[in-house]
Design a protein around this motif. Structure first.
Motif, mmCIF file in Angstrom:
data_model
loop_
_atom_site.group_PDB
_atom_site.id
_atom_site.type_symbol
_atom_site.label_atom_id
_atom_site.label_comp_id
_atom_site.label_asym_id
_atom_site.label_seq_id
_atom_site.Cartn_x
_atom_site.Cartn_y
_atom_site.Cartn_z
ATOM 1 N N MET A 1 0.815 -1.206 0.000
ATOM 2 C CA MET A 1 0.000 0.000 0.000
ATOM 3 C C MET A 1 0.856 1.266 0.000
ATOM 4 O O MET A 1 0.438 2.314 -0.456
ATOM 5 N N ASP A 2 2.100 1.119 0.557
ATOM 6 C CA ASP A 2 2.969 2.289 0.632
ATOM 7 C C ASP A 2 3.360 2.784 -0.752
ATOM 8 O O ASP A 2 3.784 3.924 -0.918
ATOM 9 N N ASN A 3 3.249 1.893 -1.762
ATOM 10 C CA ASN A 3 3.649 2.253 -3.116
ATOM 11 C C ASN A 3 2.447 2.624 -3.982
ATOM 12 O O ASN A 3 2.530 2.558 -5.198
ATOM 13 N N PHE A 4 1.358 3.003 -3.375
ATOM 14 C CA PHE A 4 0.160 3.366 -4.130
ATOM 15 C C PHE A 4 0.465 4.520 -5.084
ATOM 16 O O PHE A 4 1.086 5.521 -4.705
ATOM 17 N N ASP A 5 0.038 4.358 -6.330
ATOM 18 C CA ASP A 5 0.287 5.375 -7.365
ATOM 19 C C ASP A 5 -0.864 6.377 -7.377
ATOM 20 O O ASP A 5 -1.950 6.084 -7.882
ATOM 21 N N ILE A 6 -0.619 7.552 -6.817
ATOM 22 C CA ILE A 6 -1.656 8.581 -6.759
ATOM 23 C C ILE A 6 -2.133 8.951 -8.158
ATOM 24 O O ILE A 6 -3.324 9.211 -8.384
ATOM 25 N N ASN A 7 -1.216 8.929 -9.133
ATOM 26 C CA ASN A 7 -1.587 9.319 -10.498
ATOM 27 C C ASN A 7 -2.473 8.297 -11.195
ATOM 28 O O ASN A 7 -2.965 8.555 -12.301
ATOM 29 N N SER A 8 -2.688 7.163 -10.559
ATOM 30 C CA SER A 8 -3.589 6.159 -11.155
ATOM 31 C C SER A 8 -5.055 6.505 -10.899
ATOM 32 O O SER A 8 -5.947 5.908 -11.492
ATOM 33 N N ILE A 9 -5.304 7.488 -10.034
ATOM 34 C CA ILE A 9 -6.677 7.886 -9.726
ATOM 35 C C ILE A 9 -7.318 8.522 -10.958
ATOM 36 O O ILE A 9 -6.725 9.389 -11.606
ATOM 37 N N THR A 10 -8.511 8.102 -11.276
ATOM 38 C CA THR A 10 -9.226 8.657 -12.437
ATOM 39 C C THR A 10 -10.639 9.116 -12.102
ATOM 40 O O THR A 10 -11.298 9.731 -12.946
ATOM 41 N N ASP A 11 -11.119 8.819 -10.888
ATOM 42 C CA ASP A 11 -12.524 9.131 -10.581
ATOM 43 C C ASP A 11 -12.665 10.544 -10.016
ATOM 44 O O ASP A 11 -13.058 10.754 -8.871
ATOM 45 N N PHE A 12 -12.337 11.518 -10.860
ATOM 46 C CA PHE A 12 -12.454 12.922 -10.468
ATOM 47 C C PHE A 12 -13.894 13.411 -10.623
ATOM 48 O O PHE A 12 -14.591 13.043 -11.568
ATOM 49 N N HIS A 13 -14.317 14.244 -9.693
ATOM 50 C CA HIS A 13 -15.615 14.915 -9.777
ATOM 51 C C HIS A 13 -15.446 16.431 -9.822
ATOM 52 O O HIS A 13 -16.410 17.171 -9.655
ATOM 53 N N VAL A 14 -14.217 16.895 -10.025
ATOM 54 C CA VAL A 14 -13.913 18.314 -9.814
ATOM 55 C C VAL A 14 -14.656 19.224 -10.777
ATOM 56 O O VAL A 14 -15.137 20.299 -10.389
ATOM 57 N N ALA A 15 -14.764 18.834 -12.053
ATOM 58 C CA ALA A 15 -15.438 19.709 -13.018
ATOM 59 C C ALA A 15 -16.919 19.840 -12.692
ATOM 60 O O ALA A 15 -17.494 20.936 -12.779
ATOM 61 N N GLU A 16 -17.538 18.719 -12.319
ATOM 62 C CA GLU A 16 -18.960 18.773 -11.962
ATOM 63 C C GLU A 16 -19.181 19.637 -10.723
ATOM 64 O O GLU A 16 -20.140 20.420 -10.661
ATOM 65 N N ARG A 17 -18.305 19.482 -9.741
ATOM 66 C CA ARG A 17 -18.385 20.337 -8.544
ATOM 67 C C ARG A 17 -18.281 21.801 -8.926
ATOM 68 O O ARG A 17 -19.065 22.637 -8.492
ATOM 69 N N PHE A 18 -17.267 22.093 -9.705
ATOM 70 C CA PHE A 18 -17.019 23.478 -10.104
ATOM 71 C C PHE A 18 -18.235 24.075 -10.798
ATOM 72 O O PHE A 18 -18.650 25.201 -10.495
ATOM 73 N N MET A 19 -18.824 23.335 -11.721
ATOM 74 C CA MET A 19 -19.945 23.874 -12.481
ATOM 75 C C MET A 19 -21.183 24.064 -11.598
ATOM 76 O O MET A 19 -22.025 24.917 -11.894
ATOM 77 N N ARG A 20 -21.281 23.319 -10.517
ATOM 78 C CA ARG A 20 -22.345 23.562 -9.543
ATOM 79 C C ARG A 20 -22.049 24.815 -8.716
ATOM 80 O O ARG A 20 -22.916 25.653 -8.496
ATOM 81 N N TYR A 21 -20.813 24.926 -8.260
ATOM 82 C CA TYR A 21 -20.456 26.015 -7.358
ATOM 83 C C TYR A 21 -20.568 27.385 -8.031
ATOM 84 O O TYR A 21 -20.977 28.361 -7.399
ATOM 85 N N VAL A 22 -20.205 27.466 -9.321
ATOM 86 C CA VAL A 22 -20.206 28.786 -9.966
ATOM 87 C C VAL A 22 -21.619 29.332 -10.162
ATOM 88 O O VAL A 22 -21.800 30.534 -10.378
ATOM 89 N N GLN A 23 -22.617 28.471 -10.064
ATOM 90 C CA GLN A 23 -23.998 28.939 -10.221
ATOM 91 C C GLN A 23 -24.556 29.595 -8.960
ATOM 92 O O GLN A 23 -25.648 30.146 -8.972
ATOM 93 N N ILE A 24 -23.767 29.554 -7.881
ATOM 94 C CA ILE A 24 -24.151 30.208 -6.627
ATOM 95 C C ILE A 24 -23.491 31.589 -6.603
ATOM 96 O O ILE A 24 -22.263 31.700 -6.648
ATOM 97 N N ASP A 25 -24.288 32.626 -6.543
ATOM 98 C CA ASP A 25 -23.773 33.998 -6.579
ATOM 99 C C ASP A 25 -23.084 34.320 -5.255
ATOM 100 O O ASP A 25 -23.721 34.326 -4.192
ATOM 101 N N THR A 26 -21.790 34.601 -5.319
ATOM 102 C CA THR A 26 -21.018 34.927 -4.114
ATOM 103 C C THR A 26 -20.214 36.217 -4.286
ATOM 104 O O THR A 26 -19.176 36.402 -3.651
ATOM 105 N N GLU A 27 -20.686 37.102 -5.144
ATOM 106 C CA GLU A 27 -19.952 38.350 -5.393
ATOM 107 C C GLU A 27 -19.807 39.163 -4.108
ATOM 108 O O GLU A 27 -20.767 39.347 -3.361
#
Length: 426
Positions: A1-27
């Motif tokens: 487990m100590d040699n886990f390859d962080i770059n092997s991760i592919t299950d990102f949700h960041v774009a979906e999160r971002f597109m939700r967050y920008v629709q909330i007005d925080t000016e």
């Protein structure tokens, strides 16, 4: 487990999160006297707290000032320096952040991007040189009537997605990690009420930079100058020899500023400036706000002397006029602090490299929350979030660059743990 390859991760949700967050007005609002300057910033902050708790972050909470604090527990036995990741929830008042409609332009191939709600707003390949690095990427923009909010909801989404992954992947070894989401960064008061003792971090990274692969350890030092001119108001029908217009005095001061130097439009790289940001008033009283910037803190006093001399040389031609000239410190160049803690940048640069990017150390012609945090006792450079063309309708960010930012955050957390092991064994 100590040699886990962080770059092997592919299950990102960041774009979906971002597109939700920008629709909330925080000016945020530079003219408000409340803190935070707008209550609506808390709408996003409350959502972040809810999502963090759903991830298992039990201490996530929103305080009375609009700060979100949270802790990712350590998953290792040895002592590791406590680090913090920080981003701001507010968007700039320079352009509307209300009713943002995020659009994803898949598989970008170098074309100009016309935004549908105002086709005159065109993100041109020729005018945005970083687009040449985005071929094949998925580009997110607004629709043409608002800013996008990548500054800094990209950073928010990246930290949130990295948090989810750290909770889901115990194979990624790390010490205790603090999260801090601040209001009002865009109006210069983002850390006015932050509780660093409660936060409990030793070092921090703001995720608020631009181009993928960059990390910034140098900012401007900054002061604000507020000039109030008191004129003599008389009915214009009886004004001859009596009226002295404060507004005309203010206009002359602006007109006497250097034309070919000491302004944002005539300087680049390390050169500083004297910049009028607002003028208001009338015959009786007029006010001018300036920002003074330079990487060399000692030059601020030099620029303020130049400005004061301009004011005096104008006012002398207007008998009876008085004025006040008030200087307020805003923030200082974080490099003055960060140079004392080289490990922070060493880890950041190595994390970017491990994420598969070429690290680029940069200075900012501006400031971040990290500028003030550094001088408050929390050394804090600024890591890329991937956004471009901030504060305007042509703002854009790449989905793939945001994913690289998430990986960078994961590597930063992991490397601090690795180095702690190395220090103990050494």
């Amino acid at each position: 487990m100590d040699n886990f390859d962080i770059n092997s991760i592919t299950d990102f949700h960041v774009a979906e999160r971002f597109m939700r967050y920008v629709q909330i007005d925080t000016e945020s609002d530079p003219h408000a006297t409340s803190f935070p300057s707008t209550e609506k910033q808390k709408d996003l902050s409350k959502l972040l707290v809810s999502e963090l708790r759903q991830m298992g972050i039990t201490d996530a909470h929103l305080d009375e000032y609009g700060y979100v604090y949270a802790t990712i527990p350590s998953n290792v036995g040895q002592e590791v320096p406590v680090i913090c990741f920080c981003s701001h929830v507010d968007t700039s008042p320079d352009c509307s952040g209300k009713d943002v409609k995020p659009l994803l332009h898949a598989d970008y191939q170098g074309q100009d991007i016309a935004l549908p709600d105002d086709p005159s707003v065109i993100i041109k390949f020729s005018e945005h040189p970083d687009l040449k690095h985005q071929l094949g990427h998925d580009i997110i923009t607004a629709s043409g009537t608002t800013l996008l909010g990548a500054d800094d909801k990209a950073g928010i989404a990246e930290i949130m997605d990295a948090t989810r992954l750290l909770m889901d992947y115990p194979e990624i070894k790390h010490g205790e990690i603090k999260l801090l989401f601040t209001p009002d960064e865009e109006v210069g008061q983002g850390v006015d009420h932050v509780d660093l003792k409660k936060l409990g971090a030793q070092f921090a990274y703001t995720i608020d930079g631009e181009k993928a692969g960059t990390i910034e350890d140098e900012t401007f030092s900054a002061d604000a100058v507020h000039i109030v001119i008191q004129g003599i108001s008389v009915h214009p029908g009886f004004a001859k020899g009596k009226m002295v217009s404060a507004l005309k005095v203010a206009a002359d001061i602006i007109a006497d500023l250097p034309k070919d130097s000491l302004s944002p439009e005539t300087t680049a790289e390390a050169a500083g400036f004297i910049h009028p940001t607002e003028i208001s008033g009338g015959v009786d009283k007029a006010e001018i706000n300036f920002i003074i910037r330079d990487h060399n803190t000692s030059k601020l006093a030099e620029y303020e002397t130049i400005l004061h001399r301009i004011v005096e040389n104008v006012v002398v031609h207007y008998p009876g006029v008085t004025y006040t000239f008030d200087v307020k410190e805003q923030y200082r160049n974080m490099k003055e602090v960060l140079d004392q803690y080289p490990a922070i940048m060493k880890v950041g640069l190595e994390a970017i490299k491990r994420a598969g990017l070429t690290p680029e150390r940069r200075s900012i012609r501006g400031g971040t929350d990290g500028s003030r945090l550094s001088f408050m006792g929390l050394p804090c450079p600024n890591v890329f979030a991937g956004g471009h063309a901030f504060h305007g309708k042509m703002e854009w960010v790449s989905k793939q660059d945001m994913e690289k930012a998430v990986l960078t955050i994961l590597h930063i957390a992991n490397i601090w743990q690795e180095d702690a092991i190395g220090d103990k064994q050494g």
